[in-house]
Design a protein around this motif. Structure first.
Motif, PDB file in Angstrom:
ATOM      1  N   ALA A 102       0.838  -1.206   0.000  1.00 49.33           N
ATOM      2  CA  ALA A 102       0.000   0.000   0.000  1.00 49.33           C
ATOM      3  C   ALA A 102       0.871   1.253   0.000  1.00 49.33           C
ATOM      4  CB  ALA A 102      -0.926  -0.010   1.211  1.00 49.33           C
ATOM      5  N   ALA A 114       2.074   1.806  -3.459  1.00 48.56           N
ATOM      6  CA  ALA A 114       0.974   2.176  -4.363  1.00 48.56           C
ATOM      7  C   ALA A 114       0.555   3.625  -4.135  1.00 48.56           C
ATOM      8  CB  ALA A 114      -0.215   1.234  -4.156  1.00 48.56           C
ATOM      9  N   GLY A 150       3.098   5.850  -5.632  1.00 48.86           N
ATOM     10  CA  GLY A 150       3.150   5.740  -7.092  1.00 48.86           C
ATOM     11  C   GLY A 150       1.970   6.402  -7.758  1.00 48.86           C
ATOM     12  N   ASN A 151       0.794   6.265  -7.166  1.00 52.32           N
ATOM     13  CA  ASN A 151      -0.420   6.820  -7.771  1.00 52.32           C
ATOM     14  C   ASN A 151      -1.517   6.878  -6.711  1.00 52.32           C
ATOM     15  OD1 ASN A 151      -2.668   7.448  -9.293  1.00 52.32           O
ATOM     16  ND2 ASN A 151      -2.045   6.182 -11.029  1.00 52.32           N
ATOM     17  N   GLU A 180      -4.390   8.321  -6.406  1.00 56.18           N
ATOM     18  CA  GLU A 180      -5.792   8.149  -6.785  1.00 56.18           C
ATOM     19  C   GLU A 180      -6.076   6.695  -7.151  1.00 56.18           C
ATOM     20  OE1 GLU A 180      -7.988  10.136  -6.132  1.00 56.18           O
ATOM     21  OE2 GLU A 180      -9.748   9.569  -7.314  1.00 56.18           O
ATOM     22  N   ALA A 181      -5.163   6.071  -7.872  1.00 54.59           N
ATOM     23  CA  ALA A 181      -5.362   4.660  -8.208  1.00 54.59           C
ATOM     24  C   ALA A 181      -5.378   3.817  -6.939  1.00 54.59           C
ATOM     25  CB  ALA A 181      -4.266   4.181  -9.153  1.00 54.59           C
ATOM     26  N   ALA A 182      -4.538   4.174  -5.960  1.00 56.66           N
ATOM     27  CA  ALA A 182      -4.508   3.432  -4.701  1.00 56.66           C
ATOM     28  C   ALA A 182      -5.850   3.570  -3.991  1.00 56.66           C
ATOM     29  CB  ALA A 182      -3.375   3.962  -3.815  1.00 56.66           C
ATOM     30  N   ARG A 183      -6.374   4.787  -3.963  1.00 54.77           N
ATOM     31  CA  ARG A 183      -7.649   5.015  -3.291  1.00 54.77           C
ATOM     32  C   ARG A 183      -8.769   4.254  -3.999  1.00 54.77           C
ATOM     33  NH1 ARG A 183     -11.977   8.843  -2.309  1.00 54.77           N
ATOM     34  NH2 ARG A 183     -11.902   9.710  -4.393  1.00 54.77           N
ATOM     35  N   LEU A 184      -8.736   4.290  -5.343  1.00 60.50           N
ATOM     36  CA  LEU A 184      -9.790   3.619  -6.112  1.00 60.50           C
ATOM     37  C   LEU A 184      -9.599   2.106  -6.109  1.00 60.50           C
ATOM     38  CD1 LEU A 184     -10.279   6.019  -9.151  1.00 60.50           C
ATOM     39  CD2 LEU A 184     -11.639   5.837  -7.070  1.00 60.50           C
ATOM     40  N   SER A 185      -8.503   1.627  -5.529  1.00 62.82           N
ATOM     41  CA  SER A 185      -8.351   0.186  -5.351  1.00 62.82           C
ATOM     42  C   SER A 185      -8.750  -0.204  -3.937  1.00 62.82           C
ATOM     43  CB  SER A 185      -6.909  -0.242  -5.632  1.00 62.82           C
ATOM     44  OG  SER A 185      -6.582   0.005  -6.975  1.00 62.82           O
ATOM     45  N   GLY A 186      -9.341   0.737  -3.205  1.00 61.33           N
ATOM     46  CA  GLY A 186      -9.844   0.439  -1.875  1.00 61.33           C
ATOM     47  C   GLY A 186      -8.809   0.519  -0.770  1.00 61.33           C
ATOM     48  N   LEU A 187      -7.601   1.002  -1.077  1.00 62.77           N
ATOM     49  CA  LEU A 187      -6.580   1.089  -0.030  1.00 62.77           C
ATOM     50  C   LEU A 187      -6.913   2.253   0.908  1.00 62.77           C
ATOM     51  CD1 LEU A 187      -3.328   0.519  -2.109  1.00 62.77           C
ATOM     52  CD2 LEU A 187      -4.748  -1.142  -0.917  1.00 62.77           C
ATOM     53  N   PHE A 189     -19.376   4.083  -6.783  1.00 60.80           N
ATOM     54  CA  PHE A 189     -18.184   3.364  -6.316  1.00 60.80           C
ATOM     55  C   PHE A 189     -17.661   3.934  -4.991  1.00 60.80           C
ATOM     56  CE2 PHE A 189     -13.540   2.370  -6.697  1.00 60.80           C
ATOM     57  CZ  PHE A 189     -13.672   0.988  -6.645  1.00 60.80           C
ATOM     58  N   GLY A 205     -13.291   1.227  -0.737  1.00 63.31           N
ATOM     59  CA  GLY A 205     -13.134  -0.040  -0.021  1.00 63.31           C
ATOM     60  C   GLY A 205     -14.485  -0.688   0.252  1.00 63.31           C
ATOM     61  N   ILE A 262     -15.891  -2.136  -2.939  1.00 60.40           N
ATOM     62  CA  ILE A 262     -15.201  -3.379  -3.305  1.00 60.40           C
ATOM     63  C   ILE A 262     -15.737  -4.539  -2.458  1.00 60.40           C
ATOM     64  CG2 ILE A 262     -12.962  -4.546  -3.263  1.00 60.40           C
ATOM     65  CD1 ILE A 262     -11.741  -1.737  -3.933  1.00 60.40           C
ATOM     66  N   GLN A 288      -5.570   7.227 -12.568  1.00 56.76           N
ATOM     67  CA  GLN A 288      -6.508   6.628 -11.627  1.00 56.76           C
ATOM     68  C   GLN A 288      -6.540   5.110 -11.691  1.00 56.76           C
ATOM     69  OE1 GLN A 288     -10.143   8.521 -12.749  1.00 56.76           O
ATOM     70  NE2 GLN A 288      -9.564  10.457 -11.827  1.00 56.76           N
ATOM     71  N   VAL A 333      -1.113   1.720 -11.063  1.00 59.11           N
ATOM     72  CA  VAL A 333       0.081   2.335 -10.481  1.00 59.11           C
ATOM     73  C   VAL A 333       1.223   1.964 -11.424  1.00 59.11           C
ATOM     74  CG1 VAL A 333       1.578   2.518  -8.472  1.00 59.11           C
ATOM     75  CG2 VAL A 333      -0.855   2.041  -8.173  1.00 59.11           C
ATOM     76  N   SER A 348       4.293   2.578 -11.645  1.00 54.30           N
ATOM     77  CA  SER A 348       5.627   2.228 -11.160  1.00 54.30           C
ATOM     78  C   SER A 348       5.677   0.826 -10.567  1.00 54.30           C
ATOM     79  CB  SER A 348       6.082   3.261 -10.125  1.00 54.30           C
ATOM     80  OG  SER A 348       5.123   3.362  -9.090  1.00 54.30           O
ATOM     81  N   MET A 349       4.534   0.149 -10.483  1.00 50.71           N
ATOM     82  CA  MET A 349       4.535  -1.193  -9.901  1.00 50.71           C
ATOM     83  C   MET A 349       4.401  -2.257 -10.987  1.00 50.71           C
ATOM     84  SD  MET A 349       2.721  -0.789  -6.210  1.00 50.71           S
ATOM     85  CE  MET A 349       1.177  -1.432  -6.735  1.00 50.71           C
TER      86      MET A 349
END
Lengths: 344, 524
Positions: A216, A219, A222-223, A225-232, B307, B330, B333, B347, B350, B352-353
């Motif tokens: 986390a 993530a 790195g990004n 918004e993407a982290a938040r939208l992945s539920g982190l 969402f 969360g 999901i 959005q 990531v 870089s991963m």
């Protein structure tokens, strides 16, 4: 309308091959290569440098800022920074020292309560963690830039340190063995601070690479918004890394007061910059998302080795600052160049 | 075709071609704008309008063709040369400097200097001249006002004043009314009529077809990078314009497979946010629900609200009949909802991963115990999905940022397959994606629906949304303006709903007067 942008993007995104990929790998191990080269060159110039006792010496010097640097690594990977760690070192060092039996000071506030060493250490660590927690909460709740938020706590905590000590140093008469062990003792011939450092590196490495919270952290940097939208849980994770760093800075302060056998208002000053230098020299990107705890381990050793070598050659402190600064500038420039190359 | 209004048009573009990489965007476009004419430029998203305007205003170069002003060929090395030649470009996103005064904005870069002391700004003359221009426009704004304190419409007027101060003869306006209220639009139109009278020509881009008839003299329709036709804007109805804009047969590219529509899985009732007004919808197991509408009509906002990415002010969400509280991604999901966002780079993934890390990101608990990641299991699952989705190169350890756009999108889709989402919202899933990956993504979405997932697909690409969906909701200004069952799908109907108009069931060309624009749309 987006057709222009999307088409451009498509052209840019062609997968890179050959040299480009090699360069990226080179970038990841660059700091390791630099350290190895430094050791080889210095060993050739001065045989004293390569002795085991000199190595332990470097490790002992590096350990205290190194403990901070590994914690700072996680903060920087999330895209943040913490300037308050130096002040935390000072305050926690003074609080812990004042609570240990045998500590004396000309300030009335300090000499009151005395606790057994383990309890005093726990109180000190709690103070450090609390400062980190406050940093984390300010940053996540108010969305202030971490740089500004922690600049504020840096000054605030420094002020608390002056208030608490009244400006007088805290000394020991005598220092309890348990407390002396933290900064001056050794386990199996290895200085205790080095052991603490090694444990901190191992734990934080494991946490960052083997646990979901570490994933986390990467993530989010790195990004976000993407982290938040992945539920982190972005905010909770950030608060966690700042709290952890506060705790580690506190540990560094406790070790330092034990080692110096005194606490005063200047200890810890500038540690934030040394720690950040180590992290950046170790290849962690200040923009977040990339970097590693091991890199920071190497980074702080590069700084330590350079300082040690300058000592061996009898260079003054002023020169050491100049050289360390130059190395830092070089590392940051390389990071900037690498980032630009990644973009294109 | 309608002939140009003057024998010698003020602006003439001939055979303009432009391509990006291997994709040709403009295929020999011809365009004419007469003196004092307002020419509407119409086309769907992606038809090439922006590219054409950018070529005209020197923002990007062209590959072929010529631009003539007053019959003289011109070449622009950049936007500055275009400005000097009398062209002005007013973008949809205004480019005013909010902390400077109106006068400074108008004369930025060319502030009048004091006589004999060219290093000093002559503020008196600056404010006076700005005042004169504003007066000519019939605008009552103090030139000393800070622009950031003006409303959007007034800021737009400042941009127009700036264009006039540079003696612009051809003003390009890219969707100038997108963020204006009715009254502000009226004011802008009044001003445009005045510009016409002064002999200034306007190239006007809008998605609001009813406006085109109101303000434009002629309308040129662009489709797939080619000019379809140029018509008299006053006598051609909105329906006819819409038909011309989309006017192609639905291609058979979309492998639509009919699925049994199962029970209801998602119900949204009276959902409101600052951008949405009482949106209600239902979606079913095995159904692909299309969400059409213009950019900015609230489709993305709806997806994000469902969402849990943006807070909602009121409304309820039911998943499989049960009322649920979704206050964070969360939570969504956990209720089996996934979102493939519109902006993949910022959005979705990531970058870089690694692929494996991106794929497990939304559901790390599946491959971890007590917070410890089982990286072997993670890689194995990732490899399986990478293979299923034909991600290229097929490597779990590959950094996602090094993949092509289409492959990055597949990785984002894989993330939700990994998380086992039962309701998947995909926002412009194939934007910026090459043809091959597009087909793969369409196939995948169909397969998911076939396996019982509920898909909500947002797309600005009409053939795509019509080809893929079982049912389409059309949004307009934060509301659901219309609902279409598959048998009633037509591009005209979607375009009409999306423009805030009611589609008529027959007659391709009703009179404009017969069309009362209903901007609010209706709550279907």
């Amino acid at each position: 309308m987006s057709s222009t942008a999307q088409l451009d993007r498509q052209v840019v995104e062609a997968p890179k091959r050959g040299l480009a990929r090699l360069n990226i790998q080179l970038e990841n191990i660059a700091s390791g290569i630099v350290l190895v080269l430094l050791v080889i060159v210095l060993g050739a110039v001065s045989p004293a440098f390569l002795s085991f006792s000199n190595f332990l010496d470097i490790a002992r010097v590096v350990a205290i800022t190194g403990i901070i640097a590994v914690g700072m690594t996680l903060v920087i990977i999330t895209g943040g920074i913490d300037l308050s760690v130096g002040s935390t070192v000072g305050l926690v060092g003074a609080v812990t020292a004042s609570l240990v039996a045998g500590s004396v000071s000309d300030n009335a506030l300090v000499s009151g309560v005395k606790l057994p060493v383990p309890l005093a250490v726990l109180v000190g660590l709690a103070v450090g963690a609390l400062i980190g927690l406050i940093n984390g909460l300010i940053i996540t709740r108010t969305k202030i830039e971490p740089f500004m938020a922690t600049l504020g706590t840096m000054i605030f905590v420094k002020g608390l340190l002056y208030l608490y000590t009244g400006g007088y140093p805290i000394t020991f008469d005598p220092m309890p063995h348990g407390y002396a062990f933290l900064g001056q003792g050794a386990m199996f011939g290895v200085p205790t601070p080095v052991v603490f450092f090694a444990v901190a590196v191992a734990v934080l490495w494991w946490l960052s690479r083997r646990m979901s919270v570490g994933r986390a952290i990467y993530a989010i940097g790195g990004n976000p918004e993407a982290a938040r939208l992945s539920g982190l849980k972005v905010d909770r994770t950030k608060v966690f890394v700042y709290t952890l760093l506060g705790l580690l800075a506190g540990l560094a302060g406790i070790i330092l007061t034990s080692r110096q056998a005194s606490a005063d208002t200047v200890i810890g000053t500038g540690f934030e910059l040394i720690a950040i230098s180590g992290v950046v020299i170790g290849g962690t990107s200040l923009t977040g998302g990339r970097g590693s705890v091991i890199g920071s381990l190497i980074g702080v050793f590069i700084v330590g080795v350079i300082q040690n070598a300058l000592n061996l050659f009898g260079a003054s402190t002023q020169i050491q600052y100049v050289v360390t600064g130059l190395v830092l500038l070089l590392a940051i420039s390389l990071d900037g160049i690498a980032r630009r190359r990644r973009r294109t | 075709m309608v002939a140009s209004s003057t024998p010698q048009p003020l602006l003439r573009m001939e055979g303009i071609t432009k391509s990006y990489g291997n994709v040709q965007v403009l295929h020999g476009v011809d365009l004419e704008v007469g003196r004092g004419e307002v020419l509407g430029l119409l086309g769907e998203n992606g038809a090439g309008k922006s590219t054409l305007l950018n070529v005209l205003n020197g923002v990007i170069g062209r590959e072929g063709g010529s631009v003539l002003i007053d019959g003289q060929p011109v070449e622009f090395a950049g936007p500055k040369q275009a400005q000097e030649a009398g062209l002005a470009f007013i973008h949809q996103e205004l480019s005013v400097l909010p902390y400077l005064s109106v006068a400074e904005n108008i004369f930025i870069g060319r502030l009048p200097r004091r006589k004999g002391m060219p290093w000093l700004v002559d503020w008196a003359s600056c404010y006076r001249r700005a005042g004169e221009i504003l007066e000519r426009l019939g605008v009552r704004i103090d030139p000393r006002t800070m622009v950031g304190r003006l409303g959007t419409a007034e800021q737009e007027l400042v941009e127009i004043a700036k264009a006039l101060s540079m003696n612009a003869r051809i003003i390009t306006m890219d969707e100038p009314t997108a963020s204006l209220t009715e009254a502000e639009i009226e004011r802008l139109f009044t001003l445009m009529r005045q510009l016409k009278a002064d002999g200034v020509s306007v190239l006007y881009v809008s998605h609001r077809l009813d406006e085109v008839g109101e303000i434009c003299d002629r309308a040129t329709i662009l489709r797939d990078g080619k000019i379809v036709t140029t018509v008299d804007a006053k006598t051609t109805g909105s329906h006819a314009l819409a038909t011309m804009m989309v006017g192609r047969e639905l291609s058979e590219l979309f492998p639509k497979t009919e699925h049994e529509r199962g029970p209801e899985t998602l119900r949204v009732s009276d959902l409101s946010t600052p951008k949405l007004k009482n949106v209600s919808l239902t979606a079913h197991r095995g159904e692909i629900l299309g969400l059409a509408g213009l950019v900015g009509s609230g489709r993305t906002e709806l997806a994000r609200a469902i969402f849990g990415a943006d807070p909602i002010t009121s409304g309820e969400i039911f998943v499989e009949g049960e009322k649920v509280t979704i206050d964070s991604p969360g939570a969504a999901i956990r209720h089996g909802i996934g979102l493939v966002p519109e902006d993949r780079k910022h959005q979705g993934a990531v970058l870089s991963m690694s692929n494996a890390q991106n794929i497990s990101l939304a559901c790390m608990s599946k491959v971890s115990r007590l917070g410890q990641l089982n990286r072997g299991a993670e890689r194995q699952e990732a490899r399986r999905l990478i293979q299923d989705l034909q991600v290229y190169p097929p490597r779990a350890e590959q950094e996602t940022g090094r993949l092509s756009g289409g492959n990055q999108q597949k990785v984002v889709l894989a993330k939700w397959l990994f998380a086992g989402s039962k309701i998947l919202i995909v926002d412009e899933p194939t934007r910026g994606v090459d043809v091959g990956a597009r087909a793969a993504i369409h196939g995948l979405i169909n397969d998911l629906a076939g396996q019982g997932a509920t898909i909500i697909m947002i797309s600005s690409d009409l053939p795509e949304v019509m080809g893929m969906s079982d049912r389409i909701l059309v949004m307009h200004e934060g509301r659901v303006a219309g609902e279409l069952a598959r048998k009633d799908f037509s591009e005209e109907a979607i375009v009409m709903y999306a423009s805030g108009l009611e589609p008529t069931t027959s007659g391709p060309e009703p009179a404009v007067a017969g069309l009362e624009p209903t901007r609010e749309g209706s709550n279907a």
